[in-house]
Write a protein that holds these residues in place. Structure first.
Motif, short mmCIF file in Angstrom:
data_model
loop_
_atom_site.label_atom_id
_atom_site.label_comp_id
_atom_site.label_asym_id
_atom_site.label_seq_id
_atom_site.Cartn_x
_atom_site.Cartn_y
_atom_site.Cartn_z
N PHE A 190 0.80 -1.22 0.00
CA PHE A 190 0.00 0.00 0.00
C PHE A 190 0.84 1.27 0.00
N LEU A 191 2.16 1.15 0.01
CA LEU A 191 3.02 2.33 -0.10
C LEU A 191 2.84 2.95 -1.49
N THR A 192 3.06 4.25 -1.58
CA THR A 192 3.11 4.89 -2.89
C THR A 192 4.54 4.76 -3.42
N LYS A 193 4.70 5.00 -4.70
CA LYS A 193 6.04 4.99 -5.29
C LYS A 193 6.93 6.02 -4.59
N GLU A 194 6.37 7.21 -4.32
CA GLU A 194 7.13 8.26 -3.64
C GLU A 194 7.57 7.81 -2.25
N GLN A 195 6.70 7.12 -1.53
CA GLN A 195 7.07 6.63 -0.20
C GLN A 195 8.18 5.59 -0.26
N VAL A 196 8.17 4.75 -1.28
CA VAL A 196 9.24 3.77 -1.43
C VAL A 196 10.57 4.49 -1.64
N TRP A 197 10.57 5.55 -2.43
CA TRP A 197 11.80 6.33 -2.63
C TRP A 197 12.22 7.03 -1.33
N GLN A 198 11.25 7.44 -0.51
CA GLN A 198 11.58 8.03 0.79
C GLN A 198 12.26 6.99 1.68
N LEU A 199 11.78 5.76 1.64
CA LEU A 199 12.38 4.69 2.44
C LEU A 199 13.79 4.37 1.94
N ALA A 200 13.96 4.39 0.63
CA ALA A 200 15.30 4.18 0.06
C ALA A 200 16.25 5.28 0.54
N ARG A 201 15.75 6.49 0.60
CA ARG A 201 16.56 7.62 1.07
C ARG A 201 16.96 7.42 2.53
N LEU A 202 16.06 6.88 3.34
CA LEU A 202 16.38 6.60 4.74
C LEU A 202 17.56 5.62 4.83
N ALA A 203 17.54 4.60 3.99
CA ALA A 203 18.64 3.64 3.98
C ALA A 203 19.93 4.30 3.48
N ASP A 204 19.81 5.04 2.39
CA ASP A 204 20.99 5.61 1.74
C ASP A 204 21.59 6.80 2.49
N GLU A 205 20.76 7.71 2.97
CA GLU A 205 21.25 8.95 3.56
C GLU A 205 21.29 8.93 5.08
N ALA A 206 20.28 8.29 5.70
CA ALA A 206 20.23 8.26 7.17
C ALA A 206 20.91 7.01 7.72
N GLY A 207 21.20 6.05 6.86
CA GLY A 207 21.88 4.84 7.30
C GLY A 207 21.03 3.90 8.13
N ILE A 208 19.71 3.94 7.91
CA ILE A 208 18.79 3.09 8.67
C ILE A 208 18.33 1.93 7.78
N PRO A 209 18.55 0.68 8.20
CA PRO A 209 17.99 -0.43 7.45
C PRO A 209 16.46 -0.34 7.46
N VAL A 210 15.84 -0.56 6.30
CA VAL A 210 14.39 -0.52 6.18
C VAL A 210 13.92 -1.86 5.64
N LEU A 211 13.09 -2.54 6.44
CA LEU A 211 12.57 -3.86 6.08
C LEU A 211 11.09 -3.73 5.77
N CYS A 212 10.72 -3.97 4.51
CA CYS A 212 9.33 -3.86 4.05
C CYS A 212 8.76 -5.25 3.80
N TYR A 213 7.51 -5.46 4.21
CA TYR A 213 6.84 -6.75 4.08
C TYR A 213 5.50 -6.52 3.40
N GLY A 214 5.25 -7.24 2.31
CA GLY A 214 3.98 -7.04 1.63
C GLY A 214 3.67 -8.09 0.59
N ILE A 215 2.48 -7.96 0.06
CA ILE A 215 2.00 -8.85 -1.00
C ILE A 215 2.50 -8.32 -2.33
N ARG A 216 2.93 -9.20 -3.18
CA ARG A 216 3.46 -8.79 -4.49
C ARG A 216 2.34 -8.40 -5.45
N THR A 217 1.32 -9.26 -5.58
CA THR A 217 0.27 -9.03 -6.57
C THR A 217 -1.12 -9.08 -5.95
N ASP A 218 -2.06 -8.47 -6.66
CA ASP A 218 -3.45 -8.44 -6.22
C ASP A 218 -4.19 -9.70 -6.69
N PHE A 219 -5.51 -9.71 -6.55
CA PHE A 219 -6.33 -10.86 -6.88
C PHE A 219 -6.46 -11.10 -8.38
#
Length: 190
Positions: free
Chosen positions: A90-119
């Protein structure tokens, strides 16, 4: 170097359980974590809950939540060792890039868990973005009734009959979805 991880599967593979175990492992070692889950999933009520009864409090994110700002503000006061995101589809594309920035710039590991595809076998936007840019992709396995790997999510109606059309997102659990292998998913919709 911190990384952006995407743990994905069909329904009923234990994603929330795995997230809660990872959170426990960090906290057991005296490390600081932050958990998030989708506001859209009204079943969560501010909690990450697994089907086997484990749960932990989590912050809620909506499509408009600026995860970079919210997490960075906490991290500035109390350094975080890990951020864990449930219902990452349910993340937006922009939020995924924000999480990537947290890993890259803030040095925080980010672990995301979700469903790959819909019904309908279509990628969720958050999952598509994570599959595209995550540093590590980990498929968690669910099992079809035939014993094969379940990779598809079949939506069913209140009578247990397969549903082939509708909105991409409809919140539900075992009452609304079955995890099936591709063969049995296709046969159910035929």
């Amino acid at each position: 170097m911190a990384k952006l991880y995407f743990y994905y599967s069909s329904m009923n593979a234990g994603k929330s359980t795995t997230l809660l175990q990872a959170d426990f492992n960090y906290r057991e070692r005296g490390m600081k974590t932050m958990l998030w889950t989708a506001e859209l999933d009204t079943r969560s009520e501010g909690m990450v809950r697994s089907r086997i009864g484990l749960e932990a409090e989590a912050r809620l994110y909506a499509p408009t939540t600026d995860l970079w700002s919210a997490i960075s503000a906490v991290h500035a006061d109390t350094p975080l060792d890990c951020v864990l995101i449930d219902e990452a589809q349910f993340l937006t594309k922009e939020q995924v890039w924000q999480l990537a920035r947290l890993a890259d710039e803030a040095g925080i590991p980010v672990l995301c868990y979700g469903i790959r595809t819909d019904f309908q076998g279509e990628l969720f936007p958050g999952s598509a973005a994570l599959l595209g840019i995550a540093d590590a992709l980990v498929e968690l396995k669910a099992v079809c009734h035939c014993g094969r790997k379940a990779s598809m999510n079949l939506r069913v109606d209140e009578h247990g009959k397969p549903v082939a059309e509708g909105a991409q997102t409809e919140i539900g659990g075992n009452d609304r979805y079955l995890a099936l292998c591709r063969k049995h998913f296709s046969e159910a919709l035929a």
